[in-house]
Motif scaffolding. Structure first.
Motif, PDB file in Angstrom:
ATOM      1  N   PRO A 116       0.821  -1.218   0.000  1.00 30.07           N
ATOM      2  CA  PRO A 116       0.000   0.000   0.000  1.00 30.07           C
ATOM      3  C   PRO A 116       0.852   1.264   0.000  1.00 30.07           C
ATOM      4  O   PRO A 116       0.408   2.313  -0.421  1.00 30.07           O
ATOM      5  CB  PRO A 116      -0.804  -0.107   1.301  1.00 30.07           C
ATOM      6  N   ASP A 117       2.111   1.147   0.514  1.00 28.71           N
ATOM      7  CA  ASP A 117       2.912   2.367   0.600  1.00 28.71           C
ATOM      8  C   ASP A 117       3.890   2.499  -0.565  1.00 28.71           C
ATOM      9  O   ASP A 117       4.783   3.338  -0.539  1.00 28.71           O
ATOM     10  CB  ASP A 117       3.656   2.394   1.935  1.00 28.71           C
ATOM     11  N   ALA A 118       3.698   1.655  -1.604  1.00 26.06           N
ATOM     12  CA  ALA A 118       4.611   1.710  -2.745  1.00 26.06           C
ATOM     13  C   ALA A 118       4.526   3.088  -3.414  1.00 26.06           C
ATOM     14  O   ALA A 118       3.498   3.743  -3.373  1.00 26.06           O
ATOM     15  CB  ALA A 118       4.237   0.630  -3.750  1.00 26.06           C
ATOM     16  N   VAL A 119       5.652   3.514  -4.019  1.00 27.34           N
ATOM     17  CA  VAL A 119       5.652   4.832  -4.666  1.00 27.34           C
ATOM     18  C   VAL A 119       4.990   4.765  -6.034  1.00 27.34           C
ATOM     19  O   VAL A 119       4.580   5.776  -6.584  1.00 27.34           O
ATOM     20  CB  VAL A 119       7.085   5.390  -4.835  1.00 27.34           C
ATOM     21  N   ALA A 120       4.888   3.566  -6.585  1.00 26.04           N
ATOM     22  CA  ALA A 120       4.242   3.428  -7.887  1.00 26.04           C
ATOM     23  C   ALA A 120       3.548   2.083  -7.921  1.00 26.04           C
ATOM     24  O   ALA A 120       3.776   1.237  -7.059  1.00 26.04           O
ATOM     25  CB  ALA A 120       5.275   3.528  -8.997  1.00 26.04           C
ATOM     26  N   GLY A 121       2.700   1.887  -8.894  1.00 19.74           N
ATOM     27  CA  GLY A 121       2.015   0.618  -9.044  1.00 19.74           C
ATOM     28  C   GLY A 121       0.651   0.650  -8.389  1.00 19.74           C
ATOM     29  O   GLY A 121       0.150   1.706  -7.983  1.00 19.74           O
ATOM     30  N   GLU A 150      -4.408   8.446  -8.363  1.00 22.26           N
ATOM     31  CA  GLU A 150      -3.837   8.969  -9.606  1.00 22.26           C
ATOM     32  C   GLU A 150      -3.476   7.812 -10.538  1.00 22.26           C
ATOM     33  O   GLU A 150      -2.816   6.863 -10.108  1.00 22.26           O
ATOM     34  CB  GLU A 150      -2.545   9.750  -9.315  1.00 22.26           C
ATOM     35  N   ALA A 151      -3.897   7.917 -11.784  1.00 28.22           N
ATOM     36  CA  ALA A 151      -3.572   6.861 -12.745  1.00 28.22           C
ATOM     37  C   ALA A 151      -2.090   6.919 -13.095  1.00 28.22           C
ATOM     38  O   ALA A 151      -1.448   7.960 -12.960  1.00 28.22           O
ATOM     39  CB  ALA A 151      -4.403   7.040 -13.997  1.00 28.22           C
TER      40      ALA A 151
END
Ligand code: ADP
Length: 995
Positions: free
Chosen positions: A559-564, A573-574
């Motif tokens: 959940p805390d990933a910077v992307a994906g 945000e897409a």
């Protein structure tokens, strides 16, 4: 010979000589040994520009100073050698005009004295200036003709002509000015002449009317400046400073067109010489002719060359056209853009004999991206976007100029793709549509310098077609894609609305997406606690999808990933990855060969509900901004659908609950933690008369009257702690009081109150209690009277006279009657209740019935009461049960008497009204308030249950009357103007059919 003869002979000779001297057309002169003039003739005096007589005795140096240094040595030599010098040519000015060059031919003879010695020198001088000049002109003309005849080109002819001018007529400098301003001056000078300043100025100047040649070029007429005025024209000052004294300029003409001007300058003044001028004009014309001829020749030559070239071009064009046609064939077919591009490139490689060809298009980011390639496919992953102006393709796009690079090593490249492919020479052309650069097409070869200019031209032609085709196809494509997407959205929307199973819906959506917009689709749903849950993975190959699901389902996105996925769900945000660098991928995704992907949020009402991920792996498609926009839209729709399902569920649950609540007989309502009523079921409305909308979402204390008074006494238990003991509490609703058996249960949202309405039960209870007390009273009172009378009658110690005895017996029978009536009433009422009372309808006589009842009732009358009977004449028969009618009339007359405690007349009136006979029983008693007039017909209802007025009763009489009249299909009602105003009861029965 005689002296005289000799003397006369000498005189004759002298005279002859004088005559000769005088008339000779040539200059004759005679110097003595000292070279002093002895004699000159007229002609020589003219040549020397001084009178004849001014010569004699003067020296050569005195008379012709400008020639003395030449002539003296000659004369001396003639004296010494006594040998004549014949035909000496001389050029010089005259004494008065030393600059005016003239030509002479002179011969010098020794004059031999008688002693054989030379006594002087005779000279014969002939001015040949004219001849000389004519000669020069002829030579000039001749030489020019020769030069022009020999010259191959205009370029060699002009200098030749100029050189001839300076050589033959001895002018210092000659210059040719072409009227074509591009042409440089052509200048020739006399050998050894230094005119640096003038030449430099001449070379720099333009052919303007400020200048001598400019005037000539403008006017077409020769200008002869015999003496330069330094102010006369632009360069005159410079010319003068460098010793030029005279100048002529004449036009070079072809027919009437001036093609140039020749100017020539002389270091000595040149008086106007019309002959020379004519020669110049002739030379101008001659040179013009030459130029014309040469031009014509040149033109013919060029024409020939052009013809030749044209033929070659035509041949090349045919080839080009043929090649072009191969390409155009493709362009004209209605293929999709992708197919079109690759087909075009195939042909391109073929016609240019190239090793690769590529089309790069300007993307939304303003950079060039490879859109289609041939021969580069394996290396496309190495390609990077090329900003306009950078690298080879970027430069072509920015400058809109084609580029032909024979050696690719010579230039800097932005993308390493071509180098990796080993391309060494390239031709690149901008793709321009409607003045807009849409991309670049290039073809490359492993060979150096594979392409030539004609390939550039061919590719330019092809590029035009490609650009046009792309433009058309992309318009067509854009339209097709838009339509397709709209259709897809429609399909997706239908699908999304179809099911209430979120997972199933999303699985179907994923399956729908992989048919067109992705090789892989994954959908995650956010969970309240913990990481997002993978709902589905879709691939066209179900087997692959299943395997992937098996591999991935164990893992969840951080959940805390910077992307994906985690980031998209967190931020809403897409994310778009046009090209995923292969080294960024690992594990399953790397194995799948995913190279482009996008992740969009599932947008719910107030939060991101999940994410949809799309990826391309096998096809070389790339996601772009349009795809992103489209998929974001789908994410939004899917989000709405998921939201709706969840809302529906919640609503469903609520509506189920409210259906249950509605059907519950008990009143149920929820008061939330803030004191607001949140639910209010139907039973609650029924019990309180408070409509749901009047209560819900309002403060309970305000919405429910009387709640304030009882809320503190309502027993409250925690949910699940067993059945609470309800408390019966009166709720003061203002208009009335409701008795509630109520308790509350604490739930998370507040307190649920449940209550049962005891009001009716309580009223019934009250009535029953009252009935029992009334009936007891009604039974006890007569019983007590009977008992009393009976006891008195039985007494032995009391002697009763007959009258007393009769009175007591009357009491017994009267009270027994009352007792019987009361018991009867109870019996009748109970039979009516159980519907076991039989009514025997028949025709009966209303007058007779009324009469009978009045008679019977009169028997029981107390003092102060009277009954008056009025019968309408010829009353028709009515239908009814005579017993029951009698019963009703008795009740009514009885009540009339009973409720007239102060006595008075009871009027019994019988009359026909319409199709009915109406019995009216009117009293002047206590009356009935209008509000109670309906209720008195209810069972047990008594206006004065406490018998404050001392009138007893069971409250069953009027109930029985109403029920009986109803069963006989009649009507009963009361009129009273209120308390103390008396009452009139009416009973109507229908006429009997026979009457
Ligand atoms: P009961 O007379 O036994 O009380 P009824 O059913 O006959 O019962 O009458 C019901 C009530 O109607 C009475 O209690 C009385 O209050 C009122 N009532 C009936 N008849 C009259 C009347 N003629 N005048 C005034 N009140 C009457």
């Amino acid at each position: 010979m005689s002296q005289i003869a000799e003397t006369s002979e000498a005189a004759f000779a002298t005279a002859l000589l004088d005559a000769l001297y005088g008339s000779a057309p040539v200059g004759l002169g005679l110097w003595d040994r000292d070279l002093r003039y002895v004699r000159v003739n007229e002609a020589l005096a003219a040549i020397n520009e001084r009178p004849q007589e001014d010569h004699v005795g003067r020296t050569l140096a005195e008379v012709v100073p400008q020639l003395a240094h030449v002539l003296e040595p000659i004369a001396r030599r003639v004296l010494e050698t006594r040998t004549p010098v014949v035909g000496l040519e001389m050029a010089s000015g005259t004494p008065k005009h030393p600059d005016d060059e003239r030509f002479w031919v002179a011969s010098y003879y020794p004059v031999i004295g008688p002693d054989g010695e030379a006594t002087g020198v005779g000279c014969i001088v002939e001015e040949v200036t004219e001849r000389k000049r004519a000669q020069q002109r002829t030579e000039l003309q001749h030489t020019v003709s020769r030069v022009l005849a020999e010259a191959e080109t205009i370029e060699s002819a002009v200098p030749g002509v100029l050189q001839t001018i300076v050589d033959t007529i001895g002018w210092e400098i000659a210059t040719f000015w072409s009227t074509d301003p591009e042409e440089p001056r052509v200048i020739r000078t006399k050998p050894g002449i230094v005119l640096e300043g003038f030449i430099a100025t001449t070379e720099r100047s333009l052919l303007s009317p400020e200048l001598l040649p400019g005037i000539v070029a403008r006017d077409g007429a020769t200008v002869w400046l015999s003496e330069l005025d330094p102010d006369s024209f632009g360069r005159a000052a410079v010319a003068a400073a460098e010793g030029l004294r005279a100048g002529v300029a004449f036009p070079v003409t072809i027919e009437h067109e001036i093609v140039g001007v020749i100017e020539t300058f002389s270091a000595v003044p040149r008086p106007h010489d019309p002959d020379l001028e004519r020669t110049f004009i002739a030379i101008g014309a001659q040179l013009g002719q030459f130029v014309r001829r040469k031009r014509a020749e040149e033109e013919r030559h060029q024409l020939l060359e052009r013809e030749q070239e044209a033929r070659e071009h035509a041949e090349a064009a045919v080839t080009t056209l043929r090649k072009l046609a191969r390409v155009s064939e493709v362009a004209l077919q209605h293929l999709s853009l992708a197919d079109l591009l690759s087909a075009l490139l195939d042909r391109l490689v073929e016609v240019l004999d190239a090793d690769e060809a590529a089309i790069l298009m300007v993307g939304d980011d303003g950079a060039l991206h490879y859109r289609a390639t041939v021969g580069l496919d394996d290396l496309l992953s190495t390609a990077v976007p090329i900003p306009l102006g950078e690298g080879m393709a970027g430069r072509v796009a920015a400058t809109r100029k084609s580029l032909l690079i024979p050696d690719l090593n010579q230039i800097e490249l932005k993308s390493p793709t071509l180098r990796k492919r080993g391309i060494n020479s390239i031709v690149a052309i901008p793709l321009v549509v409607e003045d807009r650069v849409i991309g670049v097409v290039h073809a490359g070869s492993e060979a150096f310098a594979q392409f030539a200019e004609e390939d550039v031209r061919l590719l330019e032609l092809i590029a035009d077609r490609i650009a046009l085709a792309i433009n058309q196809a992309s318009l067509h494509d854009a339209e097709r894609i838009a339509t397709e997407r709209l259709r897809f959205l429609g399909e997706a929307s239908t699908l999304l609305a179809a099911s209430l199973d979120v997972d199933e819906t999303l699985e179907q959506l994923a399956a729908l997406l992989v048919t067109r917009y992705a090789d892989w689709v994954a959908i995650h749903l956010a969970q309240r606690d913990g990481p997002a849950r993978l709902v589905t993975i879709a691939h066209r190959d179900l087997e692959k999808a299943r395997n992937a699901m098996a591999v991935v389902s164990g893992t969840s996105p951080a959940p805390d990933a910077v992307a994906g996925v985690g980031a998209v769900i967190r931020t809403g945000e897409a994310e778009l990855y046009r090209d995923i660098p292969p080294d960024l991928l690992e594990g399953a995704t790397a194995d799948a060969g995913i190279h482009s992907c996008l992740i969009v949020p599932l947008v719910g009402r107030d939060s991101t509900l999940g994410a949809i991920s799309l990826a391309w792996s096998t096809t070389d498609a790339r996601y772009d901004d349009r795809d992103l926009e489209f998929t974001v839209d789908i994410g939004r729709r899917a989000g709405v659908a998921v939201d709706n399902v969840q809302l529906y569920r919640a609503a469903e649950e609520r509506s189920q609950a409210s259906r249950v609540l509605a059907s519950v007989g008990d009143g149920v309502f929820l008061v939330d933690r803030h004191g607001y009523v949140r639910t209010w079921n139907r039973a609650a409305t029924t019990a309180t008369g408070l409509a749901e909308e009047a209560v819900v979402d309002r403060l309970a204390l305000e919405a429910i009257p009387g709640w304030n008074a009882i809320v503190g006494r309502v027993p409250i238990v925690a949910a699940g702690s067993g059945a609470p003991r309800a408390e019966s509490l009166p709720l003061d609703l203002g208009r009335r009081e409701a008795w509630l058996s109520i308790h509350g249960v604490v739930v998370p949202d507040g307190i649920v109150y449940a209550f049962r309405d005891l009001t009716e039960e309580r009223a019934l209870e009250t009535m029953r209690t009252e009935f029992v007390s009334t009936v007891s009273h009604e039974l006890r009172t007569p019983l007590a009277a009977i008992y009393g009378a009976a006891m008195t009658l039985r007494r032995s110690d009391v002697v009763l006279d007959d009258e007393q005895r009769a009175t007591l017996l009357d009491v017994v029978s009267g009270e027994a009657d009352r007792l019987a009536r009361t018991v009867n009433d109870i019996l009748w009422a109970s039979r009516l209740d159980t519907d076991s009372l039989h009514v025997n309808i028949q025709s009966c006589d209303p007058a007779a019935l009324a009469h009978e009842v009045v008679q019977a009732q009169r028997a029981h009358l107390d003092r102060g009461h009277e009954i008056a009977l009025t019968l309408a004449p010829a009353l028709p028969l009515v239908t009814g049960d005579p017993d029951k009618v009698g019963r009703v009339l008795i009740n009514l007359v009885d009540n009339a008497v009973k409720y007239s405690p102060d006595g008075g007349t009871v009027d019994v009136n019988v009359e026909p009204v319409g199709s009915h006979v109406r019995f009216s029983i009117a009293d002047h008693g206590i009356g009935i308030p209008p509000a109670e007039q309906r209720r008195i017909f209810e069972k047990f209802y008594r206006l004065d249950p406490n018998m404050t007025r001392g009138v007893g009763g069971t409250g069953l009489g009027l109930y029985i009357c109403r029920e009986l009249v109803r069963r006989m299909e009649g009507r009963i009602w009361v009129d009273s103007e209120g308390l103390g105003r008396g009452s009139t009861f009416h009973v109507e029965l229908p006429f009997a059919a026979s009457s």
